[in-house]
Design a protein around this motif. Sequence first.
Motif, PDB file in Angstrom:
ATOM      1  N   ALA A 148      45.271  47.102  42.058  1.00 59.49           N
ATOM      2  CA  ALA A 148      45.277  48.375  41.326  1.00 59.49           C
ATOM      3  C   ALA A 148      44.045  49.225  41.618  1.00 59.49           C
ATOM      4  O   ALA A 148      43.759  50.165  40.893  1.00 59.49           O
ATOM      5  CB  ALA A 148      45.402  48.123  39.822  1.00 59.49           C
ATOM      6  N   GLY A 149      43.280  48.900  42.653  1.00 57.44           N
ATOM      7  CA  GLY A 149      42.208  49.764  43.105  1.00 57.44           C
ATOM      8  C   GLY A 149      40.884  49.605  42.394  1.00 57.44           C
ATOM      9  O   GLY A 149      40.660  48.654  41.638  1.00 57.44           O
ATOM     10  N   LEU A 150      39.992  50.582  42.665  1.00 56.59           N
ATOM     11  CA  LEU A 150      38.658  50.621  42.068  1.00 56.59           C
ATOM     12  C   LEU A 150      38.633  51.636  40.937  1.00 56.59           C
ATOM     13  O   LEU A 150      39.198  52.730  41.062  1.00 56.59           O
ATOM     14  CB  LEU A 150      37.614  51.037  43.108  1.00 56.59           C
ATOM     15  CG  LEU A 150      37.087  49.991  44.060  1.00 56.59           C
ATOM     16  CD1 LEU A 150      35.977  50.590  44.914  1.00 56.59           C
ATOM     17  CD2 LEU A 150      36.573  48.779  43.334  1.00 56.59           C
ATOM     18  N   GLN A 164      40.223  56.057  37.934  1.00 60.66           N
ATOM     19  CA  GLN A 164      40.479  55.413  39.219  1.00 60.66           C
ATOM     20  C   GLN A 164      39.828  56.220  40.329  1.00 60.66           C
ATOM     21  O   GLN A 164      39.849  57.452  40.316  1.00 60.66           O
ATOM     22  CB  GLN A 164      41.975  55.287  39.479  1.00 60.66           C
ATOM     23  CG  GLN A 164      42.298  54.488  40.724  1.00 60.66           C
ATOM     24  CD  GLN A 164      43.780  54.267  40.911  1.00 60.66           C
ATOM     25  OE1 GLN A 164      44.597  54.864  40.236  1.00 60.66           O
ATOM     26  NE2 GLN A 164      44.120  53.393  41.836  1.00 60.66           N
ATOM     27  N   LEU A 165      39.255  55.531  41.292  1.00 59.11           N
ATOM     28  CA  LEU A 165      38.644  56.186  42.439  1.00 59.11           C
ATOM     29  C   LEU A 165      39.678  56.380  43.543  1.00 59.11           C
ATOM     30  O   LEU A 165      40.400  55.441  43.904  1.00 59.11           O
ATOM     31  CB  LEU A 165      37.469  55.356  42.968  1.00 59.11           C
ATOM     32  CG  LEU A 165      36.301  55.155  41.995  1.00 59.11           C
ATOM     33  CD1 LEU A 165      35.209  54.317  42.647  1.00 59.11           C
ATOM     34  CD2 LEU A 165      35.743  56.478  41.512  1.00 59.11           C
ATOM     35  N   PRO A 189      45.548  53.781  50.167  1.00 60.58           N
ATOM     36  CA  PRO A 189      44.814  53.438  48.945  1.00 60.58           C
ATOM     37  C   PRO A 189      44.367  51.975  48.943  1.00 60.58           C
ATOM     38  O   PRO A 189      44.948  51.134  49.628  1.00 60.58           O
ATOM     39  CB  PRO A 189      45.827  53.699  47.832  1.00 60.58           C
ATOM     40  CG  PRO A 189      47.158  53.535  48.489  1.00 60.58           C
ATOM     41  CD  PRO A 189      46.980  53.966  49.914  1.00 60.58           C
ATOM     42  N   ILE A 190      43.338  51.685  48.163  1.00 65.63           N
ATOM     43  CA  ILE A 190      42.870  50.307  48.012  1.00 65.63           C
ATOM     44  C   ILE A 190      43.848  49.585  47.090  1.00 65.63           C
ATOM     45  O   ILE A 190      43.964  49.897  45.909  1.00 65.63           O
ATOM     46  CB  ILE A 190      41.443  50.272  47.439  1.00 65.63           C
ATOM     47  CG1 ILE A 190      40.475  50.931  48.429  1.00 65.63           C
ATOM     48  CG2 ILE A 190      41.016  48.839  47.133  1.00 65.63           C
ATOM     49  CD1 ILE A 190      39.074  51.106  47.888  1.00 65.63           C
ATOM     50  N   ARG A 191      44.554  48.596  47.648  1.00 64.08           N
ATOM     51  CA  ARG A 191      45.536  47.829  46.881  1.00 64.08           C
ATOM     52  C   ARG A 191      45.328  46.330  47.081  1.00 64.08           C
ATOM     53  O   ARG A 191      46.236  45.538  46.896  1.00 64.08           O
ATOM     54  CB  ARG A 191      46.954  48.206  47.292  1.00 64.08           C
ATOM     55  CG  ARG A 191      47.367  49.593  46.847  1.00 64.08           C
ATOM     56  CD  ARG A 191      47.632  49.634  45.351  1.00 64.08           C
ATOM     57  NE  ARG A 191      48.021  50.959  44.912  1.00 64.08           N
ATOM     58  CZ  ARG A 191      47.213  51.818  44.305  1.00 64.08           C
ATOM     59  NH1 ARG A 191      45.956  51.506  44.086  1.00 64.08           N
ATOM     60  NH2 ARG A 191      47.647  52.991  43.921  1.00 64.08           N
TER      61      ARG A 191
END
Length: 197
Positions: A52-54, A66-67, A74-76
């Motif tokens: 779920a990211g940063l 969320q960033l 995206p970061i996942r």
Amino acid sequence: LLLTAVMWGSQARAEWLNVTGDVGGDHWGYAGVCLLVAVPESSAMMAGVSEAGLWRTDDQGKSWRQLAPTDPVPIRNRPHQIVFDPRDPRHFWISGCYGASPFTTTNGGQTFQRLGNLTHMDGIGVDFTDPQRRTLVVGLHEQARSVQKSTDAGKTWQKIGDRLPEDSNHSTDPIVFDAETFIINTAGWAQKKTWGI
């Protein structure tokens, strides 16, 4: 996420407060909040949430944002480590397993860039003796002799872990002293003979 508050006076006591709030959004991955870091030179904190990211808070967990949620990639992943550039804390690298990794940002997380095409990693080391930050070293998650090196700031990667002993364990958490000197651990659940540094 829990934050402690200590009250001084005739009845001094410590109290843990849940400051998780809306971090991670509606859906967390398998491992939940798996990374928490203080942002240098600020009172902010960042949380890495599995799949779920940063997320960042600037008010001690009262609210989270969320960033870079709309980045093309995206970061996942399952965040493992954030390494801040000591010259500028807006520049940092993030690694993680179970997904694309590593990523970097130069604007404090407004946007991220994926570095190369690696996936499923644990730690990342950066050569801070080089002003260009060209040498990066990573260790892949739960994989023996898996160390990878980049000499072009993450555009391309070369496997160097195959130079470790054949019976090495997982090599996951590199430290970079300079472009030629690295430390790596070989440890983990695999029943291998060579555990160590």
